[in-house]
Scaffold this motif. Sequence first.
Motif, PDB file in Angstrom:
ATOM      1  N   PHE A   6       0.816  -1.211   0.000  1.00  0.00           N
ATOM      2  CA  PHE A   6       0.000   0.000   0.000  1.00  0.00           C
ATOM      3  C   PHE A   6       0.850   1.261   0.000  1.00  0.00           C
ATOM      4  CE2 PHE A   6      -3.452  -2.739   0.928  1.00  0.00           C
ATOM      5  CZ  PHE A   6      -4.609  -2.025   0.692  1.00  0.00           C
ATOM      6  N   ARG A   8       2.801   4.475  -0.832  1.00  0.00           N
ATOM      7  CA  ARG A   8       2.686   5.454  -1.902  1.00  0.00           C
ATOM      8  C   ARG A   8       4.091   5.933  -2.267  1.00  0.00           C
ATOM      9  NH1 ARG A   8      -2.232   5.100  -3.876  1.00  0.00           N
ATOM     10  NH2 ARG A   8      -2.109   7.232  -4.649  1.00  0.00           N
ATOM     11  N   THR A  49      -8.790   3.300  -1.065  1.00  0.00           N
ATOM     12  CA  THR A  49      -7.614   2.433  -0.916  1.00  0.00           C
ATOM     13  C   THR A  49      -6.446   2.870  -1.779  1.00  0.00           C
ATOM     14  OG1 THR A  49      -8.319   0.912  -2.669  1.00  0.00           O
ATOM     15  CG2 THR A  49      -9.105   0.455  -0.434  1.00  0.00           C
ATOM     16  N   GLN A  51      -5.700   1.750  -4.628  1.00  0.00           N
ATOM     17  CA  GLN A  51      -5.188   0.612  -5.375  1.00  0.00           C
ATOM     18  C   GLN A  51      -5.801   0.540  -6.770  1.00  0.00           C
ATOM     19  OE1 GLN A  51      -2.598  -1.332  -3.859  1.00  0.00           O
ATOM     20  NE2 GLN A  51      -2.852   0.568  -2.727  1.00  0.00           N
ATOM     21  N   ALA A 229      -2.188  -8.631  -4.402  1.00  0.00           N
ATOM     22  CA  ALA A 229      -2.570  -7.559  -5.329  1.00  0.00           C
ATOM     23  C   ALA A 229      -3.914  -7.867  -5.988  1.00  0.00           C
ATOM     24  CB  ALA A 229      -1.487  -7.374  -6.386  1.00  0.00           C
ATOM     25  N   LEU A 232      -6.627  -7.341  -3.242  1.00  0.00           N
ATOM     26  CA  LEU A 232      -6.853  -5.916  -3.027  1.00  0.00           C
ATOM     27  C   LEU A 232      -7.558  -5.292  -4.226  1.00  0.00           C
ATOM     28  CD1 LEU A 232      -3.373  -5.085  -1.492  1.00  0.00           C
ATOM     29  CD2 LEU A 232      -5.551  -4.913  -0.293  1.00  0.00           C
ATOM     30  N   GLY A 233      -7.174  -5.732  -5.427  1.00  0.00           N
ATOM     31  CA  GLY A 233      -7.798  -5.187  -6.626  1.00  0.00           C
ATOM     32  C   GLY A 233      -9.261  -5.559  -6.743  1.00  0.00           C
ATOM     33  N   THR A 236     -11.089  -3.260  -4.400  1.00  0.00           N
ATOM     34  CA  THR A 236     -11.077  -1.909  -4.948  1.00  0.00           C
ATOM     35  C   THR A 236     -12.091  -1.763  -6.074  1.00  0.00           C
ATOM     36  OG1 THR A 236      -8.734  -1.660  -4.375  1.00  0.00           O
ATOM     37  CG2 THR A 236      -9.627  -0.150  -6.021  1.00  0.00           C
ATOM     38  N   ASN A 384       0.995   5.202   3.794  1.00  0.00           N
ATOM     39  CA  ASN A 384       0.420   3.955   3.322  1.00  0.00           C
ATOM     40  C   ASN A 384      -0.995   3.822   3.884  1.00  0.00           C
ATOM     41  OD1 ASN A 384       0.547   2.763   5.973  1.00  0.00           O
ATOM     42  ND2 ASN A 384       2.720   2.369   5.617  1.00  0.00           N
TER      43      ASN A 384
END
Length: 395
Positions: A6, A8, A49, A51, A229, A232-233, A236, A384
């Motif tokens: 996460f 940035r 998020t 993401q 990933a 999380l995707g 999102t 983050n």
Amino acid sequence: MFSQLFKRKNKPETTKQALDIRSQRPSAGELRVRGLNETLFLAPLPVYTGQVPVSRRNFSAMNETYLELGGSNYGMVEQGKRLAVFILMILFMAFLAPCLVVLHWVLFYPENIREPLNELINAIKVFSSYALLSVLPIGAMVYGMLSNVRTLAKSYPVRFNRQRREVCYIDDTTHRVLIVPWESVVAWVARSQGVTSYGAMRDYTFGMGLEDEAHDTVQFILSAQPSDAHALGMWTAIRNYMEEGELVDTPNPMLAALGITLSEDELKPYEGLHTFEIERLDARALGRLDDGGGHLTAEERKRWGYSKRSPWPLRWWYVRRVLTFWKMPYLIAEWAHRKGRPILPQSVQAWSRPLPPEQWAQPSPALQKANALVKTAMDKKGANFIDACKAAGLH
């Protein structure tokens, strides 16, 4: 691990016992570690998020009213192609192979072949008898495809209604309908580690918990993912649809940045006859057949920086489609999509009907405030997700 994912840069499956979300109410941004297992909570209160949304193929339907998770027929076209190749191999073994063998005998050993036609018929009989043995694996393949369709027809997808800001879950066995507020849904990403004889193993799970207040229970929805990933995707994509209308009202930000506009066929969240046309367009794009500069010569294209045109990707695409019986795999996928969808209860169908814009539910003040704080902390201060949620006072 989650903190790094996460971050940035510009400034095994979780069990119900491991996730006690009734007595130990989680918060967005909370990280729970238990042995070799890590669980990062993304909701309740579905905040920003930052993401990239992925896992579009997990959605079986999407429109301006609702999004469905589960029930997708993706992969059915590939299964149809494998079935076609298997059948083609059997036909080759039963008919073409004996023809080639007899032709070889006629050309190189003519003295041993007195009646080529009878030899061909006998060879076809022999080869066909062996080819019949392949009926069993083909039957197993067809049975597996039909079983998948039957399973999909009995499994209800989870439906997210963004106009009502509610989530609907239907039990596959009892057909009981559970509808909960969107902002109360508990979502998480879990990573579990273990050691086997083959080495260290990692499993990633995307999960949601829907609290059933009437029965004082929690309905868990778990989905294994290839990586964190992807997990999380997926969340999102769901969150962006519910909060921002992405995939319906606004395009994917990555596609918008690249200047790509998806066609109506490309937006369909399932495989079918339209997939055939999408793949043909992809083959044309691979050969740069639809690029600009169509009036230029090869030398002029090279001088002005255009990629070299080539018809061969499209030609080979047609060859492969002929070998897989043209549109047969896509017809199978279209049939699986129609037959693999259960009939929803009347109450859910009524719940899924569009509402006038003035009746749409709105985000709560708490969510709006938390979103603003988290987004500022991540995008402007480089924090983050965990630290941003902490700065917003969520945990």
